[in-house]
Design an enzyme around this catalytic site. Structure first.
Site: not given
Ligand code: BGC
Length: 794
Positions: A216-220
């Site tokens: 996932s993209d960061w915190f996504g």
């Protein structure tokens, strides 16, 4: 021991990062932890500050302008080597989203508006980076082509467009064998990309048979079960919030198959084994800087050169004025979190021009303020805490009032500070609740000085012992990155005398947000009117002018798109007044995306340099002097009018939907379909020599496609490069192949351009060949296609 013998808990542990920038290790199974860093213009972080110096390559849009796979592969190799030097195993790069709208905040990070150009160059970058043992993680899958509400918006895009346009570069990245892919923050057709089973599980893993890791993209990451079942393998960053131990729980509860978690763990383990060891070597420094000059120049796109004013010959123009803000304050790169700390001695364009042209450069005037948003803070530290003599003293406190002794003190020579609270910050800084910056500034002129301050939390500014600004409210938590990097600041005026020495104190009380930022600066009393008048007078007195205009890096940020396509009004006025004062004006632009150039007919020459990386100066001096070719061709279309762009507004509707209504007709395709002439066409540009194309032919290349051959002749008197481009015209004008070729003066060469079958297919519930006989048009840019051949797809 192989990963198949891992316990469920061990497998689950691999599905979440161990920290902000690393994956979990299982040493007894030979699975190392992977260290990651942000790209694509170099190795950013993990410490995001100006002291963490790293090599800065041209931005992807500038590499896109090179149209040169071999060169881009070498640039990828350079970044891969830089990662090794910095003990990084995986680069979060390249960015394979598309420049769908010129307003996109991260458009400079995209290679092009065209999926083939983007995918082929992205693939080359990946191969270069991975050739030295550094993994490349292509991002952001998919339709993260804009920033507005990026963590909530829903891209509404039809299946044909998704396949032919937006997924195509990722498919090419998969073919190039990238280590993995980062899923985007946004939704596509209703599903979060991190949970989009149709894309990750069915298309990427199922159809492309891609065996890399999806993170996932960061915190996504938003969930446990839908993410795992959709095909997500790795939650980033760590520690886990949704996957990790919860992945094991989901298996025990029967919500996720054991085989799915095993697949995720195997993908992480395979990537770790592949990129966690056996590294090549970084490029030697001299070779690296030579490549950075070459790569910058290869993307410089000359779109106008009346009377062959370039190369600039001092015998013809003995007195040259260098003007414009970006000559002394260049925009080497954009302002995302992947911003690279450039070495402090990177040559400015102005200094490089002076070094190359010597006494022929008679004057420099910026004409307008080089830092229109946030000026520098030319301070010396209030206290000596580490021997540094430039910058501000920073004290970090464990309480919001900056009371008592600081937890830590350091000197920072920047006007923009960022901290990832409790994540990036190590040791003592984990407890920090406030930062105080203090320094000593000496006024250089009499008059009103404007002091600027901005930040993510409550702020206080004290000048010469007097509190001149205070803001007690806190910024709401959320995606603060746009605010953080936009440089929006409050400004207060203080009267100072030349030589007056004042202390400046700026305080930030941390907000509850994930990242904290504080920025400040001071502007002297010089007025824009006086600067402009000096520049115009200098233009009038010179034989020729090099006018360098453009952006500051805060024009291109994350989580924020631009509001318009224009240069700042005062720069447009500067261009118009300077061109009127001296017709022999070369306008050099330093802008990272398509923008309004309606002034261009007033200039004798226009050279687009994009964001060219740390060797901007040397590359510019060499190209203007004719030591090197400007090798670029337009990677994006510049329209005559904003209304001509097939997609402009990036504002989702009230439901959060962003319709991709132009379908496959993105960029030049849309303009061509509507018969609208662009101001600067996709693929256009020229160097200092001329070429002729002739003798086109096509031959089938087994089942896989065709090879177009064409004789290219350098008809000029110096060596140069041409980009041969092949398009089909149905169902819309579409680039299907290209090749860059270097030729000596007078040389002719037969250039071979591979056209894969897929390029002559469209998606209609499956890939279908375009029926019958398809005409291919061959030429030098999207509107300049003088040759044609027929291929039969049956
Ligand atoms: C960006 C990514 C980046 C990641 C890690 C995200 O906000 O969208 O491009 O790789 O942060 O810095």
């Amino acid at each position: 021991m192989s990963e198949t013998t891992l316990t469920l808990d061990e497998m689950a542990s691999l599905t979440a990062g161990a920290s902000m920038w690393s994956t979990a290790a299982i040493p007894h199974a030979g699975i190392p932890s992977l260290a990651m860093a942000d790209g694509p213009m170099g190795v950013a972080g993990p410490r995001v500050d100006e002291r963490d110096v790293s090599l800065l390559t041209p931005a992807p849009v500038a590499l896109g302008a090179s149209w040169d796979r071999e060169l881009v592969q070498r640039v990828g190799r350079l970044v891969g080597g830089e990662a090794i030097r910095r003990k990084v195993d995986l680069m979060l790069a390249p960015n394979l989203n598309l420049a769908r709208s010129p307003l996109a905040g991260r458009a400079f990070e995209y290679f092009s508006e065209d999926p083939l150009l983007c995918g082929r160059l992205g693939g080359a970058w990946i191969q270069g980076c991975q050739s030295v043992g550094t993994g490349a993680v292509a991002k952001h899958l998919v339709c993260n082509d804009s920033e507005t509400a990026r963590d909530s918006m829903n891209a509404v895009v039809d299946e044909r467009t998704l396949r032919e346009v937006y997924l195509a570069p990722f498919e090419m990245a998969a073919q190039a064998g990238c280590a993995g892919m980062l899923t985007a923050y946004n939704k596509v057709n209703g599903a979060w990309c991190a949970e989009a089973g149709k894309i990750v599980r069915d298309v990427a893993k199922g159809e492309w048979i891609f065996d890399g890791v999806f993170m996932s993209d960061w915190f996504g990451t938003h969930s446990t079960v839908p993410s795992l079942n959709g095909g997500l393998d790795l939650e980033m960053p760590g520690p886990a919030r949704f996957l990790g131990a919860k992945s094991a729980g989901a298996v025990v509860e029967g919500q996720v198959d054991l085989e799915r978690v095993r697949d995720a763990a195997e993908r992480v383990a395979r990537t770790a084994r592949r990129f966690g060891r056996d590294k090549g070597a970084p490029l030697p420094a001299a070779e690296a800087s030579g490549l950075l000059v070459e790569a910058a120049a290869a993307g410089f796109t000359l779109v106008r050169n009346d009377d062959a004013i370039l190369p600039l010959d001092p015998a013809r123009y003995p007195r040259i004025a260098v003007l414009g803000p970006n000559a002394s304050a260049p925009c080497f790169q954009g302002g995302t979190f992947a911003k690279i700390a450039v070495r402090p001695d990177a040559l400015l364009p102005l200094d490089a021009l002076r070094a190359r042209f010597g006494d022929a450069i008679v004057v420099y005037e910026p004409g307008v303020d080089p830092q229109p948003k946030l000026p520098r803070m030319p301070a010396r530290p209030a206290r000596d805490v580490d021997g540094c003599t430039r910058g501000m003293t920073l004290d970090y406190f464990d309480n919001p009032d900056c009371a008592g002794s600081p937890l830590l003190s350091e000197t920072r020579d920047t006007n923009s500070l960022t901290w990832f609270h409790g994540v990036h910050a190590a040791g003592a800084l984990q407890q920090a609740a406030a930062t105080r910056a203090s320094g000593v500034v000496t006024a250089t002129a009499d008059g009103p000085h404007r002091f600027y301050i901005g930040g993510t939390g409550a702020l206080r500014l004290v000048v010469d012992g007097v509190e001149v600004f205070r803001r007690d409210d806190q910024l709401a938590p959320g995606d603060v990155m746009g605010r953080l990097k936009s440089g929006d600041a409050d400004c207060v005026t203080v009267d100072l005398r030349a030589g007056q020495v004042v202390t400046v104190v700026a305080e930030l009380r941390y907000s509850p947000a994930r990242c904290q930022g504080l920025w400040y600066g001071v502007r002297g009393p010089d007025s824009n009117d006086a600067m402009m008048a000096r520049a115009v007078a200098a233009a009038r007195a010179a034989d020729a002018v090099v006018l360098v205009v453009g952006e500051t890096s805060d024009a291109s940020v994350e989580s924020k798109d631009r509001v318009d396509t224009r240069l700042p009004a005062e720069q447009v006025e500067l261009i118009e007044r300077v061109c009127a004062a001296n017709p022999d004006t070369v306008v050099v632009t330093n802008v990272g995306h398509a923008f309004d150039t309606r002034w261009e007919c007033q200039a004798k020459a226009v050279l687009h340099c994009w964001y060219p990386g740390e060797e901007f100066g040397r590359a510019l001096a060499q190209v203007l002097a004719g030591d090197r070719e400007p090798g670029g061709r337009m990677p994006v279309t510049i329209a005559c009018d904003d209304a001509d762009y097939p997609a402009l507004s990036l504002q989702p509707d009230a439901n959060g939907d962003l319709p991709y209504s132009e379908g496959t007709r993105v960029g030049y395709r849309g303009l061509a379909a509507r018969g609208i002439a662009p101001r600067q066409a996709f693929g256009a540009g020229f160097g200092y020599t001329t070429f002729a194309l002739d003798g086109v032919a096509v031959a089938a290349n087994g089942q896989d496609g065709w090879t177009v051959t064409v004789d290219v002749r350098n008809t000029g008197t110096r060596a140069g490069a041409e980009v041969v481009q092949v398009y089909r015209a149905v169902p819309e004008l579409t680039l299907v192949g290209f090749e860059k070729v270097q030729l000596a003066a007078g040389e002719t060469r037969m250039v071979r351009i591979a056209i894969e079958r897929r390029r002559l297919q469209t998606w209609q519930d499956g890939w279908m060949d375009l029926p019958g006989s398809v005409e291919l048009f061959v030429g030098r840019s999207s509107p300049d296609l003088s040759l044609a051949v027929q291929v039969n797809t049956n």
